[in-house]
Design an enzyme around this catalytic site. Structure first.
Site, short mmCIF file in Angstrom:
data_model
loop_
_atom_site.label_atom_id
_atom_site.label_comp_id
_atom_site.label_asym_id
_atom_site.label_seq_id
_atom_site.Cartn_x
_atom_site.Cartn_y
_atom_site.Cartn_z
CB SER A 1 -0.95 -0.01 1.19
OG SER A 1 -0.22 -0.15 2.38
CG MET B 1 9.11 -9.87 5.76
SD MET B 1 7.75 -8.80 6.24
CE MET B 1 7.52 -7.90 4.73
CG ASP C 1 -5.27 -5.28 4.90
OD1 ASP C 1 -6.36 -5.54 4.35
OD2 ASP C 1 -4.42 -4.55 4.40
#
Lengths: 226, 440
Positions: free
Chosen positions: B134, B237, B282
């Site tokens: 986003s 990550m 989300d």
């Protein structure tokens, strides 16, 4: 438009130089760089106006009289800085194979970002120089005779890149105007950069990216009629 | 004079916004408004979509919704019952998306954040992003130790742009116009959430918290943060196994596997809700990576909602239904979940609660042998949508409740697409907190 009359002439700097002269030039260049490095450090500490020629010569390890043989004024020193910057830019671009097939907005972004990275350690110096260049009689003024060679070099460099984009039909033909526009745009970006309080000059990066994309898109679509 | 109402074109709005001071970089919203015009194909498509008659009014509002408060728009898009399919499609397409970064900008951002270029710190790094986030984009890389990682890089100055937008939205009175759809508190919540999302250190903290908290669920995988390669604007990550739902379904998984994954997702939801008391909020299907072995990978912890205990307790009441015989409990639920300004004696409140009751009794019955709910059944989804419609129509939307219902309906949508059969009531009651008796 007067400046661009020269643009189509090839640069003929490297023609017919004797070997010994080359060596002498190299030594001269090294001394100039030494002085510049000393001066930039002092400018950071004391500012452009607050630094004396005595301090510079002492730091560079040369006689004050010798200093004047190389640079008559601090403005000459600043011009030398920008010559080096432009040479570095052109050399770097030539070596950045990754960029040569990149779309125009990315090329221009990378070029201007490289320039910003180059000047980033000397922000105050650049700010002072920018202010000085507004004075009509300054050697740094865009209209001064002393700065024309440098400007031409930059304009030729940019106009070559734009010509390639025209050839690849990335943008419609915009001719010589394009290089001027990019030059002015760069100055606008530097002004924004100088006044950008955001961490890591993030806002300038965003401005650079988005305005280049928008400008290219507008050009592509043939103006604002969308 | 004024015989013809001037056409409110999107471009006109963009220009007005620009005049309001939303500069080229200063505004995320301005970018979102330009977006449809930046790409030829999409432009035509959108123009056609924008031309459809019955969706006109809602779209007008949605146009204004673009940008940072897209989170609010997302909240609306979850409420599929409110709009025609056309509009829902339009809304779903309005996912928040930062401008894409080319290689040079991405490298500049990375170096600006971590002091070195990607190729200097990774063994290998893919210059093309594999996903849009986003607020930026995600690249695949391999660390020097040989671990496969995902590197999320943020677009420059996104926080400043978002802050400007929210300031502008307030002064321009957009908030007031929005109030027709959502409460100011919901907008505030959206702002808080999205500003928080711009700091990847918070996301890294969320990842660590969830990795610890979700450890009792062996079928859930949470990415591991590489702290030395992460900061405010870059997050590295470990790369999660598994594929997104659509891809998972293409392999035509057997019913048993669908049920197992569905049960896993449901357990994950209730465990988060009742034990962790925080939600990976989300519900975008892309945030779950499903594997053939029945495990679930969770990605994107930018938007995490930590829940107040009373919210959790009251939500549990929907499942336990003890409030039906306890007026004090009933009043507390109304107060906590619907907000202090709603009175429990209002007829519309009673009607609404009766609807909730009958929905739960029908689909999540308490008595009788525990049975699996077939989520492929569209009757259930219709019921859920009808319920959400009632709640939204009455503006029963405390912000925390919104997040909860958003995640729950997101999960139900997921289970519906998966066509799983899940013993929902049994799972819900497994971790349900003890109900505080308030008297009666």
């Amino acid at each position: 438009m007067s400046v661009l009359i020269f643009m189509k002439q090839p640069a003929n700097e490297k023609k017919g130089k004797a070997a010994s002269k080359g060596k002498r030039n190299l030594n001269k260049e090294r001394t100039k760089e030494k002085i510049l490095a000393a001066a930039l450090e002092l400018f950071r500490e004391h500012g452009l106006e607050g630094t004396t020629t005595k301090q510079i010569s002492r730091k560079a390890g040369i006689a004050e009289g010798t200093l004047f043989n190389y640079f008559k004024t601090k403005e000459d020193l600043a011009l030398f800085f920008f010559q080096k910057e432009t040479n570095d830019l052109i050399r770097w671009y030539g070596q950045s194979a990754r960029l040569h097939d990149a779309p125009l907005p990315e090329k221009l972004f990378a070029i201007i970002h490289r320039q910003l990275e180059y000047i980033a350690p000397y922000e105050e110096f650049i700010g002072a120089v920018f202010f000085r260049s507004l004075q009509p009689r300054s050697k740094l003024s865009p209209l001064s005779l002393e700065s024309q060679e440098l400007r031409l070099k930059y304009l030729r460099f940019v106009s070559d890149i734009l010509a390639q984009a025209e050839e690849k039909k990335e943008i419609p033909p915009i001719g010589e105007l394009g290089a001027y526009a990019v030059g002015l745009f760069y100055m606008g970006i530097v002004t924004h950069w100088l006044h950008d309080p955001s961490e890591g000059k993030q806002k300038t990066l965003a401005l650079l990216d988005r305005s280049l994309n928008l400008a290219t898109n507008v050009l592509k679509k043939g103006g604002w009629d969308w | 004079m004024g015989l013809v109402k001037p056409k409110r074109s999107s471009l006109g709005r963009a220009t007005r916004l620009a005049r309001l001071g939303a500069g080229l970089t200063g505004s995320y919203l301005a970018y979102q408004l330009q977006r449809p015009f930046l790409n030829d194909g999409e432009k035509e498509e959108r123009r056609q979509a924008l031309g459809r008659k019955n969706a006109r009014q809602i779209r007008e509002d949605l146009q204004d919704l673009r940008g940072p408060i897209m989170k609010v728009g997302q909240a609306l898009s979850m409420q599929t019952h409110l709009f025609d399919a056309d509009v829902v499609q339009e809304l779903a397409g309005l996912q928040m998306q930062a401008p894409p970064m080319h290689g040079s900008l991405m490298r500049a951002q990375f170096k600006g954040a971590l002091g070195k270029y990607p190729e200097e710190v990774f063994a290998s790094f893919e210059p093309e992003p594999f996903a849009a986030a986003s607020l930026g984009q995600v690249h695949r890389a391999v660390t020097k130790r040989g671990e496969e990682v995902a590197v999320k890089i943020q677009y420059p100055a996104i926080r400043e742009a978002i802050e400007t937008d929210f300031r502008m939205l307030r002064t321009a009175g957009f908030a007031a116009r929005l109030a027709g759809h959502l409460k100011e508190s919901v907008i505030r919540e959206a702002e808080r959430g999205i500003i928080e999302e711009t700091d990847y250190r918070i996301e890294a903290r969320n990842l660590r918290h969830f990795a610890t908290q979700l450890a009792p669920l062996p079928f859930v995988r949470v990415p591991k943060v590489h702290d030395d390669l992460s900061c405010e604007r870059v997050l590295t990550m470990s790369r999660a196994r598994g594929v997104r739902l659509q891809e998972f379904l293409q392999a035509n998984p057997p019913q048993e596997l669908r049920d197992r994954i569905g049960t896993g997702l449901t357990r994950l939801f209730f465990f988060q809700l009742f034990r962790v008391q925080a939600l990976h909020a989300d519900p975008h299907p892309g945030n779950y990576l499903l594997d053939q072995d029945g495990t679930i990978g969770l990605v994107d912890f930018g938007c995490v909602k930590y829940l107040k205990p009373e919210i959790v307790r009251c939500y549990a009441q929907f499942w336990s239904r003890e409030w039906t015989n306890d007026s004090a409990l009933f009043a507390e639920i109304i107060h906590v979940i619907f907000g202090p300004e709603v009175s429990p004696t209002e007829p519309r409140v009673r009607r609404c609660m009766a609807e909730i009751r009958s929905f739960y009794d029908e689909f999540h019955p308490l008595d009788g042998p525990s049975r699996a709910l077939d989520l492929a059944d569209s009757k259930f989804m219709d019921g859920l949508n009808a319920l959400a419609k009632t709640l939204l129509k009455n503006k029963f939307l405390a912000p925390d409740f919104l997040f909860l219902s958003r995640t729950e309906s997101g999960m139900c949508n997921l289970l519906h697409t998966l066509q799983a059969r899940v013993a929902t009531t049994q799972i819900a009651r497994e971790w349900m907190p003890p109900i505080r008796k308030t008297g009666g």
